[in-house]
Motif scaffolding. Structure first.
Motif, mmCIF file in Angstrom:
data_model
loop_
_atom_site.group_PDB
_atom_site.id
_atom_site.type_symbol
_atom_site.label_atom_id
_atom_site.label_comp_id
_atom_site.label_asym_id
_atom_site.label_seq_id
_atom_site.Cartn_x
_atom_site.Cartn_y
_atom_site.Cartn_z
ATOM 1 N N HIS A 32 0.814 -1.221 0.000
ATOM 2 C CA HIS A 32 0.000 0.000 0.000
ATOM 3 C C HIS A 32 0.847 1.270 0.000
ATOM 4 O O HIS A 32 0.299 2.376 0.001
ATOM 5 N N ASP A 33 2.170 1.152 0.009
ATOM 6 C CA ASP A 33 3.031 2.331 -0.063
ATOM 7 C C ASP A 33 3.144 2.859 -1.493
ATOM 8 O O ASP A 33 3.716 3.927 -1.705
ATOM 9 N N PHE A 34 2.618 2.130 -2.449
ATOM 10 C CA PHE A 34 2.636 2.589 -3.839
ATOM 11 C C PHE A 34 1.255 3.091 -4.229
ATOM 12 O O PHE A 34 0.243 2.430 -3.967
ATOM 13 N N THR A 35 1.214 4.269 -4.831
ATOM 14 C CA THR A 35 -0.051 4.872 -5.239
ATOM 15 C C THR A 35 0.100 5.441 -6.652
ATOM 16 O O THR A 35 1.202 5.534 -7.188
ATOM 17 N N ARG A 36 -1.024 5.820 -7.214
ATOM 18 C CA ARG A 36 -1.023 6.400 -8.554
ATOM 19 C C ARG A 36 -0.598 7.864 -8.501
ATOM 20 O O ARG A 36 -0.765 8.548 -7.492
ATOM 21 N N ASN A 37 -0.065 8.316 -9.620
ATOM 22 C CA ASN A 37 0.289 9.723 -9.793
ATOM 23 C C ASN A 37 -0.597 10.276 -10.900
ATOM 24 O O ASN A 37 -0.444 9.917 -12.070
ATOM 25 N N ALA A 49 -0.447 1.946 -11.197
ATOM 26 C CA ALA A 49 -0.531 1.875 -9.738
ATOM 27 C C ALA A 49 0.789 2.170 -9.054
ATOM 28 O O ALA A 49 0.834 2.291 -7.825
ATOM 29 N N PHE A 50 1.861 2.300 -9.809
ATOM 30 C CA PHE A 50 3.178 2.515 -9.218
ATOM 31 C C PHE A 50 3.737 3.884 -9.607
ATOM 32 O O PHE A 50 4.901 4.024 -9.946
ATOM 33 N N CYS A 97 6.017 6.222 -4.770
ATOM 34 C CA CYS A 97 6.449 5.343 -3.679
ATOM 35 C C CYS A 97 6.477 6.179 -2.402
ATOM 36 O O CYS A 97 7.261 7.128 -2.283
ATOM 37 N N ASN A 98 5.613 5.850 -1.461
ATOM 38 C CA ASN A 98 5.528 6.590 -0.202
ATOM 39 C C ASN A 98 6.437 5.936 0.837
ATOM 40 O O ASN A 98 6.130 4.865 1.366
ATOM 41 N N ALA A 105 7.368 11.282 -0.251
ATOM 42 C CA ALA A 105 6.766 10.666 -1.430
ATOM 43 C C ALA A 105 7.744 10.797 -2.589
ATOM 44 O O ALA A 105 8.149 11.909 -2.941
#
Length: 373
Positions: A203-208, A216-217, A220-221, A237
């Motif tokens: 869950h540390d990876f989110t969309r930009n 989805a990558f 990287c948080n 981030a």
């Protein structure tokens, strides 16, 4: 108060070895004091280890230590075939100084307890004339350098070859090799430290939203950044910059990670024993691949972070952007991480010289400026 003598040494309890027990109680009290400041258990254990090594060198206990002991210990650390680095010595000295400051603080009562039990008391044995100070921004060995692009690619290719060989041979450990190959690529793709990458979860990876093609990558948080002065781990981030990062992570997450069958399905780098990979494991695996490629034995995983900084600067990314990506508070720190190639420096020099000395296109043949009508 956490760490006070009253809370650790009840007056109505007798001990068989009062001196050794006093030392153990002092260390336990110091650990409690540091815990109340929310310091990391890793930091607390490292400091205790340094103090115990100093006590072992002196063959005496804290209420008998002198400033000369510190100087002789430092000389011993600097001698031998493998002398300690200046940063390590400074860390050891700092641990002893902090411990002595704790013992001599009247709020904790250790000086009075030692005076009553042994007829003497601890003093501060570290001062400005016998301890190292931090005067240089960069103390790393010059041989520890960023990897070139070809070396980075060779490392990734070697890791992938290990996976292919184990997989085609139907060996059991191919999933771990695949995990490690992906982990090294993620270190380089986001410029991460060992602890930062080891503690990543899915869950540390989110969309930009600004770069939807990364899927989805896109971001990287990092939740376990390097802490300062006893603070909690700093967060940042890191946006994805390489187009190959998403497919590499997606293949690992979709095809390999489920094979570990861990209870915590959010863990990104699990082991076969249901735990996270450790920083020491990452270092040993990197050393294995480094040695197989014949690279300099002083290189370690952190060099991939240096490589990330260097290659972004060479590709024309703004230095402030790179500084924020890697989580440096000061641009000077990022500059120290940067080891741009000779080709890059020469191309920058050539552009600067061309701009400075090439005549504008509007200039006339004799060098005079053209007249506007």
């Amino acid at each position: 108060m956490p760490g006070s003598v009253v809370s650790l040494r009840p007056a109505n309890v007798a001990v068989l070895r009062p001196a050794e027990q006093m030392f153990d109680d002092m260390l336990a009290g110091w650990a409690g004091q540091q815990s109340s400041r929310l310091l990391s258990p890793v930091t607390i254990r490292a400091r205790e280890g340094a103090v115990r090594r100093f006590a072992e060198f002196c063959a005496t206990l804290p209420w008998e230590w002198t400033a000369t002991d510190v100087e002789e210990w430092t000389a011993q650390l600097l001698s031998g075939p493998r002398p300690k680095a200046p940063s390590s010595i400074r860390g050891y000295q700092n641990a002893v100084a902090l411990f002595c400051s704790y013992l001599t603080d009247s709020r904790y009562g250790w000086a009075e307890a030692c005076l009553e039990a042994f007829g003497t008391h601890p003093v501060q044995v570290c001062h400005e004339w016998n301890t190292a100070i931090h005067v240089s921004d960069h103390e790393a060995r010059p041989s520890v350098r960023p990897l070139t692009r070809m070396e980075v690619q060779a490392l990734f290719d070697h890791a992938d070859d290990r996976v292919d060989f184990a997989r085609t041979s139907k060996r059991k450990g191919w999933t771990a090799l695949f995990r490690d190959a992906t982990l090294f690529k993620v270190i380089y793709a986001y410029g991460l430290r060992r602890r930062e990458v080891a503690m990543l979860d899915l869950h540390d990876f989110t969309r930009n939203a600004a770069v939807p093609e990364f899927g989805a990558f896109g971001v990287c948080n990092v939740r376990w950044g390097k802490a300062t002065r006893g603070s909690q781990p700093r967060r940042r981030a890191v946006v994805t910059v390489f187009d190959w990062t998403g497919p590499v992570l997606a293949e690992y997450v979709d095809d390999v990670l489920p094979r570990f069958k861990v209870a915590d399905d959010a863990m990104l780098w699990p082991t076969e024993r249901q735990s996270r990979v450790s920083g020491s494991y990452i270092g040993s695996r990197f050393a294995e691949y480094r040695d197989a490629l014949g690279l300099d034995p002083v290189l370690h995983p952190h060099c991939l972070r240096h490589s990330y900084v260097t290659h972004l600067i060479e590709d024309g990314f703004d230095p402030l952007f790179v500084q924020q990506q890697v989580g440096h508070r000061w641009g000077s720190t990022t500059a120290l991480y940067t080891g741009v190639s000779g080709d890059y420096r020469n191309s920058v020099l050539r552009r600067a010289l061309d701009q400075a000395f090439t005549a504008p296109a509007s200039a006339s043949a004799d060098g005079s400026e053209g007249q506007q009508g």
